[in-house]
Design a protein around this motif. Structure first.
Motif, PDB file in Angstrom:
ATOM      1  N   CYS A 162       4.717  -6.008  -0.899  1.00 62.16           N
ATOM      2  CA  CYS A 162       4.743  -4.615  -0.442  1.00 62.16           C
ATOM      3  C   CYS A 162       6.159  -4.198  -0.048  1.00 62.16           C
ATOM      4  N   VAL A 183       0.963   0.128  -1.421  1.00 62.42           N
ATOM      5  CA  VAL A 183       2.155  -0.172  -2.215  1.00 62.42           C
ATOM      6  C   VAL A 183       2.868   1.111  -2.622  1.00 62.42           C
ATOM      7  N   LEU A 184       2.097   2.110  -3.073  1.00 60.95           N
ATOM      8  CA  LEU A 184       2.703   3.390  -3.463  1.00 60.95           C
ATOM      9  C   LEU A 184       3.375   4.065  -2.267  1.00 60.95           C
ATOM     10  N   ALA A 213       8.354  -3.944  -3.069  1.00 57.28           N
ATOM     11  CA  ALA A 213       8.156  -2.694  -3.800  1.00 57.28           C
ATOM     12  C   ALA A 213       8.998  -1.571  -3.203  1.00 57.28           C
ATOM     13  N   LYS A 266      -6.643   1.279   0.648  1.00 58.64           N
ATOM     14  CA  LYS A 266      -6.554   0.413  -0.528  1.00 58.64           C
ATOM     15  C   LYS A 266      -5.153  -0.185  -0.644  1.00 58.64           C
ATOM     16  N   ALA A 267      -5.092  -1.409  -1.179  1.00 56.39           N
ATOM     17  CA  ALA A 267      -3.814  -2.095  -1.298  1.00 56.39           C
ATOM     18  C   ALA A 267      -2.851  -1.341  -2.202  1.00 56.39           C
ATOM     19  N   TRP A 268      -3.342  -0.845  -3.348  1.00 57.09           N
ATOM     20  CA  TRP A 268      -2.454  -0.164  -4.273  1.00 57.09           C
ATOM     21  C   TRP A 268      -1.912   1.132  -3.668  1.00 57.09           C
ATOM     22  N   MET A 269      -2.711   1.776  -2.803  1.00 57.88           N
ATOM     23  CA  MET A 269      -2.240   2.976  -2.126  1.00 57.88           C
ATOM     24  C   MET A 269      -1.108   2.648  -1.156  1.00 57.88           C
ATOM     25  N   GLN A 297       1.499 -11.239  -0.366  1.00 59.36           N
ATOM     26  CA  GLN A 297       1.174  -9.832  -0.600  1.00 59.36           C
ATOM     27  C   GLN A 297       1.985  -8.913   0.306  1.00 59.36           C
TER      28      GLN A 297
END
Length: 389
Positions: free
Chosen positions: A250, A302-303, A253, A297-300, A246
């Motif tokens: 990151c 990544v963004l 990405a 949050k993980a998705w945050m 993970q």
């Protein structure tokens, strides 16, 4: 009549193809070693210091070769240094595939660094030769994107080949890529190169305030990546419980975002000016740099990492075309010498970023440390306030 498929491309297209392929192969070969370091450590009984020397010898040789290669490139042309470097790259790749001796691997890694200097400096100079100022940023950004693609592909490809076909296979595959690269450099580079005007000494190049401005920006951009790579993985592990894969995703990405935005930011700098694009990147860095350690949050995260990858493109993509423009305005084509200054600045950023960041993290904690580093980009924005290119 020669069939259309056998026709040589235009000089501009040939220069871009050769340079993009050269940068891609160089970075892919550089990262082939990363997944194999544990195997070398086990089989050769290497301690962490020896592993560090093996990996870091590339950077030392790159720095030592930068200025001599720049002088040779501006004096004798682009083709010869690129071919010399490629010969060294092919030899070192085969050494990695066949050797079992630590000292020989260090020597090979060092020659790989010198070959990198003989790839990047002539390659960037070749693009500056063939692309005018109004399209130079896009061309150089495209070449950087090809290099970033090598960064993305290298480690997983090396791990897959080593696991399924043996530890020498990644380097044998790399040798095949070197052969393809050799064909491109040998047949697409021009036989006769144009006159380049007077050669500018390094002192004169360094006296140019715009060159100094963008050299500093290059150091900041590379320092940003080095800082993130040395501090964020621990935070992602301890605060968010990310696995190694993970964490890798990151950073992948951010690398993907940097790859795709690099030519776009280069093109944008062609249209609105180099300094304007740099200023946008500096402002973005002020606000985005602390975000990965603040978001829950993980998705945050990544963004945010993708935003930082794009920010790096804003900061770094205008640097090379801006420096090339300044050389051209002085009636010269000493592009390799000027790019060697950027290369040195990039290396300084890679070295200082983790050290300075680590000291700040130890003193004030990671969130505040990244906030203070972000403010450094804001302070540098003041240095760019009077520049107009």
């Amino acid at each position: 009549m020669v069939p259309w498929i056998m026709r040589r491309p235009s000089p501009q297209t040939a220069a871009l193809l050769v340079t993009a392929l050269a940068f891609h192969v160089d970075m892919l070969l550089y990262y082939l070693l990363v997944p194999l370091l544990p195997r070398y450590a086990r089989e050769l009984n290497l301690n962490p210091m020896q592993v560090g020397i093996l990996f870091g010898s590339y950077a030392v040789a790159l720095l030592l070769a930068t200025f001599p290669v720049a002088v040779l490139t501006d004096r004798y042309g682009r083709k010869a240094p690129m071919l010399w470097g490629l010969a060294g790259l092919g030899l070192t790749t085969l050494v990695f595939a066949l050797s079992k001796q630590y000292w020989l691997l260090v020597v090979a890694r060092s020659f790989q660094g010198a070959a990198g200097a003989a790839t990047w400096l002539p390659g960037m100079a070749l693009l500056a030769d063939h692309f005018p100022s109004e399209s130079r940023g896009k061309a150089m950004g495209t070449a950087f994107a090809a290099a970033n693609l090598g960064v993305l592909i290298g480690p997983p490809l090396s791990g897959f080949l080593a696991q399924h076909a043996g530890p020498a296979t990644p380097f044998l595959f790399g040798a095949g890529l070197v052969a393809l690269d050799a064909a491109g450099r040998a047949f697409l580079l021009p036989e006769v190169e144009p006159e380049r005007g007077p050669r500018l000494p390094f002192r004169q190049l360094l006296s140019n305030p715009t060159i100094r401005l963008f050299a500093g920006a290059m150091a900041l951009g590379s320092g940003l990546w080095a800082l993130l790579e040395s501090t964020l993985p621990l935070d992602m592990d301890q605060r968010l419980g990310f696995s190694a894969s993970q964490i890798g995703l990151c950073f992948a990405a951010s690398a993907v975002a940097h790859t795709f935005t690099s030519p776009l930011m280069g093109r944008l700098s062609d249209r609105i000016g180099r300094v304007k694009v740099l200023r946008i990147g500096l402002v973005l860095a002020v606000f985005l740099l602390p975000l990965p350690v603040l978001l829950p949050k993980a998705w945050m995260v990544v963004l945010a990492m993708m935003g930082l990858g794009s920010t790096a493109s804003f900061i770094m993509s205008p640097c090379s075309p801006a420096v090339a423009d300044q050389v051209e305005r002085q009636g010269s084509q000493s592009f390799a010498s000027a790019f060697s200054i950027l290369n040195l600045a990039y290396s300084v950023g890679l070295m200082i970023g983790p050290v300075a960041g680590g000291a700040l993290v130890q003193g004030v904690g990671l969130p505040l440390a990244l906030g203070l580093c972000g403010l450094c980009f804001g302070v540098y924005l003041l240095a760019a306030r009077h520049a107009s290119v």
